[in-house]
Design a protein around this motif. Sequence first.
Motif, PDB file in Angstrom:
ATOM      1  N   MET A 187     -23.136  76.794  40.274  1.00  0.00           N
ATOM      2  CA  MET A 187     -21.803  76.926  39.699  1.00  0.00           C
ATOM      3  C   MET A 187     -20.734  76.801  40.775  1.00  0.00           C
ATOM      4  O   MET A 187     -19.678  76.174  40.554  1.00  0.00           O
ATOM      5  CB  MET A 187     -21.672  78.280  38.969  1.00  0.00           C
ATOM      6  N   ALA A 188     -20.995  77.371  41.936  1.00  0.00           N
ATOM      7  CA  ALA A 188     -20.022  77.273  43.032  1.00  0.00           C
ATOM      8  C   ALA A 188     -19.866  75.823  43.479  1.00  0.00           C
ATOM      9  O   ALA A 188     -18.736  75.352  43.716  1.00  0.00           O
ATOM     10  CB  ALA A 188     -20.475  78.148  44.202  1.00  0.00           C
ATOM     11  N   GLU A 189     -20.987  75.105  43.576  1.00  0.00           N
ATOM     12  CA  GLU A 189     -20.919  73.688  43.956  1.00  0.00           C
ATOM     13  C   GLU A 189     -20.196  72.873  42.897  1.00  0.00           C
ATOM     14  O   GLU A 189     -19.366  72.004  43.213  1.00  0.00           O
ATOM     15  CB  GLU A 189     -22.332  73.145  44.175  1.00  0.00           C
ATOM     16  N   LEU A 190     -20.514  73.149  41.632  1.00  0.00           N
ATOM     17  CA  LEU A 190     -19.860  72.432  40.533  1.00  0.00           C
ATOM     18  C   LEU A 190     -18.361  72.675  40.537  1.00  0.00           C
ATOM     19  O   LEU A 190     -17.564  71.735  40.390  1.00  0.00           O
ATOM     20  CB  LEU A 190     -20.472  72.874  39.199  1.00  0.00           C
ATOM     21  N   LYS A 191     -17.984  73.947  40.703  1.00  0.00           N
ATOM     22  CA  LYS A 191     -16.559  74.266  40.691  1.00  0.00           C
ATOM     23  C   LYS A 191     -15.839  73.579  41.844  1.00  0.00           C
ATOM     24  O   LYS A 191     -14.713  73.084  41.685  1.00  0.00           O
ATOM     25  CB  LYS A 191     -16.364  75.782  40.775  1.00  0.00           C
ATOM     26  N   GLN A 192     -16.484  73.521  42.995  1.00  0.00           N
ATOM     27  CA  GLN A 192     -15.876  72.827  44.135  1.00  0.00           C
ATOM     28  C   GLN A 192     -15.663  71.346  43.806  1.00  0.00           C
ATOM     29  O   GLN A 192     -14.601  70.774  44.090  1.00  0.00           O
ATOM     30  CB  GLN A 192     -16.764  72.963  45.371  1.00  0.00           C
ATOM     31  N   GLY A 193     -16.689  70.714  43.195  1.00  0.00           N
ATOM     32  CA  GLY A 193     -16.571  69.311  42.842  1.00  0.00           C
ATOM     33  C   GLY A 193     -15.485  69.068  41.806  1.00  0.00           C
ATOM     34  O   GLY A 193     -14.710  68.103  41.910  1.00  0.00           O
ATOM     35  N   VAL A 194     -15.385  69.941  40.799  1.00  0.00           N
ATOM     36  CA  VAL A 194     -14.371  69.787  39.753  1.00  0.00           C
ATOM     37  C   VAL A 194     -12.976  69.993  40.335  1.00  0.00           C
ATOM     38  O   VAL A 194     -12.030  69.266  39.987  1.00  0.00           O
ATOM     39  CB  VAL A 194     -14.647  70.770  38.595  1.00  0.00           C
ATOM     40  N   GLU A 195     -12.852  70.990  41.193  1.00  0.00           N
ATOM     41  CA  GLU A 195     -11.538  71.229  41.814  1.00  0.00           C
ATOM     42  C   GLU A 195     -11.084  70.008  42.616  1.00  0.00           C
ATOM     43  O   GLU A 195      -9.883  69.704  42.669  1.00  0.00           O
ATOM     44  CB  GLU A 195     -11.612  72.472  42.701  1.00  0.00           C
ATOM     45  N   GLU A 196     -12.048  69.309  43.230  1.00  0.00           N
ATOM     46  CA  GLU A 196     -11.698  68.089  43.945  1.00  0.00           C
ATOM     47  C   GLU A 196     -11.129  67.042  42.987  1.00  0.00           C
ATOM     48  O   GLU A 196     -10.132  66.365  43.295  1.00  0.00           O
ATOM     49  CB  GLU A 196     -12.930  67.524  44.661  1.00  0.00           C
ATOM     50  N   ASP A 197     -11.757  66.915  41.795  1.00  0.00           N
ATOM     51  CA  ASP A 197     -11.265  65.958  40.800  1.00  0.00           C
ATOM     52  C   ASP A 197      -9.866  66.333  40.325  1.00  0.00           C
ATOM     53  O   ASP A 197      -8.994  65.462  40.170  1.00  0.00           O
ATOM     54  CB  ASP A 197     -12.217  65.908  39.605  1.00  0.00           C
ATOM     55  N   VAL A 198      -9.660  67.634  40.084  1.00  0.00           N
ATOM     56  CA  VAL A 198      -8.349  68.102  39.621  1.00  0.00           C
ATOM     57  C   VAL A 198      -7.286  67.835  40.695  1.00  0.00           C
ATOM     58  O   VAL A 198      -6.170  67.375  40.403  1.00  0.00           O
ATOM     59  CB  VAL A 198      -8.401  69.602  39.260  1.00  0.00           C
ATOM     60  N   THR A 199      -7.645  68.117  41.936  1.00  0.00           N
ATOM     61  CA  THR A 199      -6.698  67.899  43.046  1.00  0.00           C
ATOM     62  C   THR A 199      -6.319  66.425  43.172  1.00  0.00           C
ATOM     63  O   THR A 199      -5.147  66.087  43.394  1.00  0.00           O
ATOM     64  CB  THR A 199      -7.311  68.408  44.357  1.00  0.00           C
ATOM     65  N   LEU A 200      -7.302  65.541  43.021  1.00  0.00           N
ATOM     66  CA  LEU A 200      -7.030  64.103  43.114  1.00  0.00           C
ATOM     67  C   LEU A 200      -6.057  63.649  42.031  1.00  0.00           C
ATOM     68  O   LEU A 200      -5.157  62.842  42.288  1.00  0.00           O
ATOM     69  CB  LEU A 200      -8.341  63.316  43.008  1.00  0.00           C
ATOM     70  N   LEU A 201      -6.207  64.160  40.816  1.00  0.00           N
ATOM     71  CA  LEU A 201      -5.263  63.798  39.755  1.00  0.00           C
ATOM     72  C   LEU A 201      -3.868  64.333  40.080  1.00  0.00           C
ATOM     73  O   LEU A 201      -2.862  63.632  39.901  1.00  0.00           O
ATOM     74  CB  LEU A 201      -5.729  64.347  38.404  1.00  0.00           C
ATOM     75  N   GLY A 202      -3.821  65.575  40.571  1.00  0.00           N
ATOM     76  CA  GLY A 202      -2.531  66.156  40.926  1.00  0.00           C
ATOM     77  C   GLY A 202      -1.835  65.358  42.026  1.00  0.00           C
ATOM     78  O   GLY A 202      -0.609  65.143  41.971  1.00  0.00           O
ATOM     79  N   GLU A 203      -2.609  64.921  43.018  1.00  0.00           N
ATOM     80  CA  GLU A 203      -2.031  64.121  44.103  1.00  0.00           C
ATOM     81  C   GLU A 203      -1.533  62.775  43.584  1.00  0.00           C
ATOM     82  O   GLU A 203      -0.485  62.269  44.023  1.00  0.00           O
ATOM     83  CB  GLU A 203      -3.067  63.917  45.205  1.00  0.00           C
ATOM     84  N   ASP A 204      -2.257  62.179  42.639  1.00  0.00           N
ATOM     85  CA  ASP A 204      -1.851  60.897  42.076  1.00  0.00           C
ATOM     86  C   ASP A 204      -0.537  61.040  41.305  1.00  0.00           C
ATOM     87  O   ASP A 204       0.356  60.183  41.392  1.00  0.00           O
ATOM     88  CB  ASP A 204      -2.957  60.392  41.148  1.00  0.00           C
ATOM     89  N   ILE A 205      -0.424  62.147  40.556  1.00  0.00           N
ATOM     90  CA  ILE A 205       0.816  62.400  39.816  1.00  0.00           C
ATOM     91  C   ILE A 205       1.975  62.622  40.781  1.00  0.00           C
ATOM     92  O   ILE A 205       3.093  62.122  40.589  1.00  0.00           O
ATOM     93  CB  ILE A 205       0.638  63.615  38.886  1.00  0.00           C
ATOM     94  N   ALA A 206       1.711  63.372  41.844  1.00  0.00           N
ATOM     95  CA  ALA A 206       2.762  63.685  42.819  1.00  0.00           C
ATOM     96  C   ALA A 206       3.237  62.435  43.553  1.00  0.00           C
ATOM     97  O   ALA A 206       4.421  62.306  43.893  1.00  0.00           O
ATOM     98  CB  ALA A 206       2.256  64.730  43.808  1.00  0.00           C
ATOM     99  N   LYS A 207       2.317  61.503  43.822  1.00  0.00           N
ATOM    100  CA  LYS A 207       2.706  60.272  44.512  1.00  0.00           C
ATOM    101  C   LYS A 207       3.726  59.477  43.705  1.00  0.00           C
ATOM    102  O   LYS A 207       4.646  58.863  44.271  1.00  0.00           O
ATOM    103  CB  LYS A 207       1.471  59.400  44.773  1.00  0.00           C
ATOM    104  N   LEU A 208       3.541  59.470  42.401  1.00  0.00           N
ATOM    105  CA  LEU A 208       4.458  58.703  41.557  1.00  0.00           C
ATOM    106  C   LEU A 208       5.835  59.373  41.505  1.00  0.00           C
ATOM    107  O   LEU A 208       6.875  58.707  41.508  1.00  0.00           O
ATOM    108  CB  LEU A 208       3.868  58.558  40.152  1.00  0.00           C
ATOM    109  N   ASP A 209       5.810  60.682  41.473  1.00  0.00           N
ATOM    110  CA  ASP A 209       7.027  61.504  41.582  1.00  0.00           C
ATOM    111  C   ASP A 209       8.161  60.981  40.697  1.00  0.00           C
ATOM    112  O   ASP A 209       9.274  60.704  41.155  1.00  0.00           O
ATOM    113  CB  ASP A 209       7.483  61.555  43.042  1.00  0.00           C
ATOM    114  N   LEU A 210       7.897  60.875  39.410  1.00  0.00           N
ATOM    115  CA  LEU A 210       8.934  60.442  38.479  1.00  0.00           C
ATOM    116  C   LEU A 210       9.779  61.625  38.036  1.00  0.00           C
ATOM    117  O   LEU A 210       9.258  62.740  37.838  1.00  0.00           O
ATOM    118  CB  LEU A 210       8.304  59.783  37.247  1.00  0.00           C
ATOM    119  N   ASN A 211      11.029  61.392  37.857  1.00  0.00           N
ATOM    120  CA  ASN A 211      11.946  62.414  37.355  1.00  0.00           C
ATOM    121  C   ASN A 211      12.038  62.249  35.848  1.00  0.00           C
ATOM    122  O   ASN A 211      12.749  61.374  35.337  1.00  0.00           O
ATOM    123  CB  ASN A 211      13.324  62.261  37.998  1.00  0.00           C
ATOM    124  N   VAL A 212      11.316  63.081  35.143  1.00  0.00           N
ATOM    125  CA  VAL A 212      11.283  62.935  33.683  1.00  0.00           C
ATOM    126  C   VAL A 212      12.621  63.317  33.040  1.00  0.00           C
ATOM    127  O   VAL A 212      12.843  63.044  31.855  1.00  0.00           O
ATOM    128  CB  VAL A 212      10.149  63.801  33.087  1.00  0.00           C
TER     129      VAL A 212
END
Length: 420
Positions: A187-212
């Motif tokens: 579970m700890a390994e899985l959570k680490q892997g999932v958190e990596e996926d979540v972080t990557l999406l967050g970074e992708d959203i931040a790169k675009l940095d659109l002002n909604v």
Amino acid sequence: MIAAVMLLLFGFAAPAQADDVSQIAKGLTNSRLYVTTDSGASLTDADKAEINSALANDGDADIRAVVVKPGHSQQALGSMLKAVGNRVGEGKTYVAIDANGREMVGVSKDLSSKEINQLIAQTSGGGIKSRLTEFGSLAEKKADDQARSSMIGAFVTLGVVILLLAAAFAAFLVVRGKRRKREEQQMAELKQGVEEDVTLLGEDIAKLDLNVMDQKLDPEIRSDYERAMNSYDEAKSATAKAAKPQDMQAVTTALEDGRYYMTATRARMAGEPVPEKRAPCFFNPNHGPSTQDVMWAPPGSTPRSVPACEADAQAVLSGGNPDIRMVPYGDGRRPYWDAGPAYGPYAGGYYSSYGGMDLLSGMMIGTMLGSMMGGWGGGYSDMGAGAGDMGGFGGDGGDVGGGWDFGSGDFGGGGDFGGF
């Protein structure tokens, strides 16, 4: 005159009518001793009372006795005792002794034929009263000894059972502890892997940095970008709440939506058509929606069609290696499809909208996850047991049996047991 004399001599000397089974059984219902009418036994009322009292005190042996006239066969007496016991409906041992006190037989549910013979042999040489009272005393002692032996055996068996249960429980605790530790690590390994996926999406959203809030922003771009941000928030929140692998399915479902809306946002910003909402790239779901299906096979397995993003599709078609999602596993990393059962819900969430496990089971053939997706078959086997009828005695005649052992003393033979 001759007729009168004959009447006086023989008219009142007609042979006594033999008692039948019903009469004997009725007599033994409220007494431990029955003396048949034709027995000819020379027992006083005091003798009968003493025998009855002695047998009544032998409660564990639970004996009932019948005094009969001499000359009956073993089989006839055995059948009679069996039939009487059937009528009475209680009692563990029935014995018959002739009026001379010489011949004795018994049937018993507690004593074997060998034990009955031994007890009868130990009482030989006495009269009716001494033999019956001694037989009852010996049978009671044997019953007490058997009860003690049974109790000791029961305690020994109970002790062994307790030790076995304790050992089994200890083994269960050890196995459960190891399994729990392994599951916690997974579970700890899985959570680490999932958190990596979540972080990557967050970074992708931040790169675009659109002002909604920008009124000049195209409404469709704003809508897709907001959906991507909402999906990111859902994934992040679900990850924080996840307590078991199954909880991660909600996370990756949200990540799949977020990845698609980010792809749609970029397409709209570039003035390109919004791509079809296809299953995520099999090799790395973080690549977003696939663009086509390609034939691919893991090492040592058979080819299968899998969805791939543009870059990975070109890599496979050109004979190269796709960019595979490597997740934490032990001290290193492995492809997510070979990282253990904990990653089943993780993969299921990404493909839940595209056939779920049906799609995955085909794509995962030859992988660790694929071997675990066949399901578990079988049901509960019927559990039944036959039991023989637990009758008492058989009919009123026939062979001695029905659960009763038959024993006898030194029998001299004789005729059938008429009245019985």
